[in-house]
Enzyme design. Structure first.
Site, PDB file in Angstrom:
ATOM      1  N   ASN A  27      11.187 -52.523  -5.946  1.00 18.15           N
ATOM      2  CA  ASN A  27      11.470 -52.355  -4.518  1.00 18.15           C
ATOM      3  C   ASN A  27      12.925 -51.926  -4.370  1.00 18.15           C
ATOM      4  OD1 ASN A  27      11.730 -52.523  -1.747  1.00 18.15           O
ATOM      5  ND2 ASN A  27      11.733 -54.760  -1.685  1.00 18.15           N
ATOM      6  N   TRP A  28      13.136 -50.668  -3.980  1.00 15.13           N
ATOM      7  CA  TRP A  28      14.490 -50.139  -3.874  1.00 15.13           C
ATOM      8  C   TRP A  28      15.209 -50.559  -2.592  1.00 15.13           C
ATOM      9  CZ3 TRP A  28      13.863 -44.379  -5.861  1.00 15.13           C
ATOM     10  CH2 TRP A  28      13.678 -44.416  -7.255  1.00 15.13           C
ATOM     11  N   LYS A  29      14.483 -51.134  -1.652  1.00  9.39           N
ATOM     12  CA  LYS A  29      15.072 -51.596  -0.388  1.00  9.39           C
ATOM     13  C   LYS A  29      15.864 -50.448   0.258  1.00  9.39           C
ATOM     14  CE  LYS A  29      15.040 -56.300  -2.131  1.00  9.39           C
ATOM     15  NZ  LYS A  29      15.692 -57.614  -2.146  1.00  9.39           N
ATOM     16  N   HIS A 108       7.479 -58.519   3.083  1.00  8.58           N
ATOM     17  CA  HIS A 108       8.651 -58.934   2.317  1.00  8.58           C
ATOM     18  C   HIS A 108       9.489 -59.894   3.159  1.00  8.58           C
ATOM     19  CE1 HIS A 108      12.469 -58.768   0.138  1.00  8.58           C
ATOM     20  NE2 HIS A 108      11.766 -58.351  -0.898  1.00  8.58           N
ATOM     21  N   GLU A 110      12.504 -60.187   3.720  1.00  5.85           N
ATOM     22  CA  GLU A 110      13.539 -59.566   4.552  1.00  5.85           C
ATOM     23  C   GLU A 110      12.945 -58.987   5.828  1.00  5.85           C
ATOM     24  OE1 GLU A 110      16.089 -58.623   0.548  1.00  5.85           O
ATOM     25  OE2 GLU A 110      15.050 -56.982   1.567  1.00  5.85           O
ATOM     26  N   GLU A 180       7.594 -64.441  -4.011  1.00  3.55           N
ATOM     27  CA  GLU A 180       9.042 -64.313  -4.098  1.00  3.55           C
ATOM     28  C   GLU A 180       9.719 -65.499  -3.422  1.00  3.55           C
ATOM     29  OE1 GLU A 180      10.332 -59.808  -4.390  1.00  3.55           O
ATOM     30  OE2 GLU A 180       9.793 -60.333  -2.354  1.00  3.55           O
ATOM     31  N   GLY A 186      17.720 -61.589  -4.923  1.00  2.00           N
ATOM     32  CA  GLY A 186      19.041 -60.999  -4.850  1.00  2.00           C
ATOM     33  C   GLY A 186      20.181 -61.955  -5.136  1.00  2.00           C
ATOM     34  N   SER A 222      14.904 -62.082  -8.735  1.00  2.00           N
ATOM     35  CA  SER A 222      15.926 -61.897  -9.776  1.00  2.00           C
ATOM     36  C   SER A 222      15.319 -61.736 -11.163  1.00  2.00           C
ATOM     37  CB  SER A 222      16.934 -63.049  -9.749  1.00  2.00           C
ATOM     38  OG  SER A 222      17.632 -63.075  -8.516  1.00  2.00           O
ATOM     39  N   GLY A 243      13.770 -56.227  -7.719  1.00  2.00           N
ATOM     40  CA  GLY A 243      14.733 -55.670  -6.782  1.00  2.00           C
ATOM     41  C   GLY A 243      15.869 -54.978  -7.505  1.00  2.00           C
ATOM     42  N   GLY A 244      16.973 -55.696  -7.721  1.00  2.00           N
ATOM     43  CA  GLY A 244      18.186 -55.097  -8.279  1.00  2.00           C
ATOM     44  C   GLY A 244      17.989 -54.369  -9.590  1.00  2.00           C
TER      45      GLY A 244
END
Length: 262
Positions: A27-29, A108, A110, A180, A186, A222, A243-244
């Site tokens: 997921n590049w957000k 998600h 967020e 998640e 993150g 993470s 994510g990251g």
């Protein structure tokens, strides 16, 4: 050793032996311009297996043909349940279908937190996505307070039950769940292997009770190239939502390779 523990050990061994190759999703957000995304794909190279990316809309539209050539499955990070209308800032199923997407991301944390996305809206979105021929990856998760106060089990089961309540047994075959823990997204802090194993086992049992079947269950929070093997080795983990680490082609490629060895 009592009978229940023995049954659990046998079931976990069977699950681990028979399960499909792990799913690796990124997921590049709100990251990756078109130029950056193109450079990422060039460095990543071609892939095999269930590898998914959820880029931002602009990058998704521009790089869809390149992702197909690389063997990457892809889709948007959000979508609306209506085909069109006065919904500024949203994206519709017909728009997504033009790009030959295969999977949709929904729920998600967020989106739930920053944009007040409700379980009622997610129920409509998930049903709309599945009935339009897409796979839907539904995200669920609990806050740190809910984890510490012992309310995490109730929270996760309620999210699954409410968000998937309108789907039939057959339609549920097009749903993937990504667990998640909100407190691990993150932050660089992943849940412990014990927490991941316990939570995934609970969710698999809840799926059988709620829906009469198990759904693929990914872990997100993470995940990186250093912990992917251990997390992927947990019996009830069917893949990762990353994510990251999905923003770095070398790290993402390493996780893909790790997923083949688990």
């Amino acid at each position: 050793m009592n009978r229940m523990n023995l049954d659990q050990i046998i079931h976990e061994a069977v699950v681990k032996h028979m399960r499909r190759p792990l799913i690796v999703a990124g997921n590049w957000k709100m990251n990756m311009t078109v130029r950056e995304g193109r450079e990422f794909l060039e460095k990543l190279g071609s892939v095999e297996g269930s590898v998914l990316l959820f880029p931002p809309y602009t990058t998704l539209a521009a790089l869809a043909p390149e992702m197909r050539r690389k063997g990457v499955l892809y889709g948007p990070q959000n979508f609306h349940y209506e085909d069109g209308g006065a919904y500024t800032g949203e994206i519709s199923i017909p728009m997504i279908r033009e790009l030959e997407c295969s999977c949709l991301l929904a729920g998600h944390s967020e989106r739930r937190t920053y944009y007040n996305e409700t379980d009622e809206a997610l129920s409509r979105k998930t049903a709309r996505g599945v009935r339009s021929g897409f796979q839907v990856m539904l995200c669920i998760g609990e806050s740190l307070e809910e984890r510490k106060n012992g309310r995490w089990q109730k929270k996760l089961i309620e999210q699954m039950a409410l968000d998937l309540k309108d789907l039939s047994f057959r339609e549920l075959g097009s749903v993937l769940i990504a667990y998640e823990p909100v407190w691990a997204i993150g932050t660089g802090v992943s849940a412990s292997l014990e927490e991941i194993g316990e939570t995934h086992r609970l969710l698999k049992l809840a799926m059988r009770e709620l829906f009469g079947r198990e759904l693929p269950l990914l872990y997100g929070g993470s995940v990186n190239e250093k912990n992917a093997f251990d997390i992927g080795s947990c019996p009830y983990v069917d893949g990762f939502l990353i994510g990251g680490a999905s923003l770095k082609p070398e790290k993402f490629r390493e996780i893909i390779e790790i997923s083949k060895r688990v």
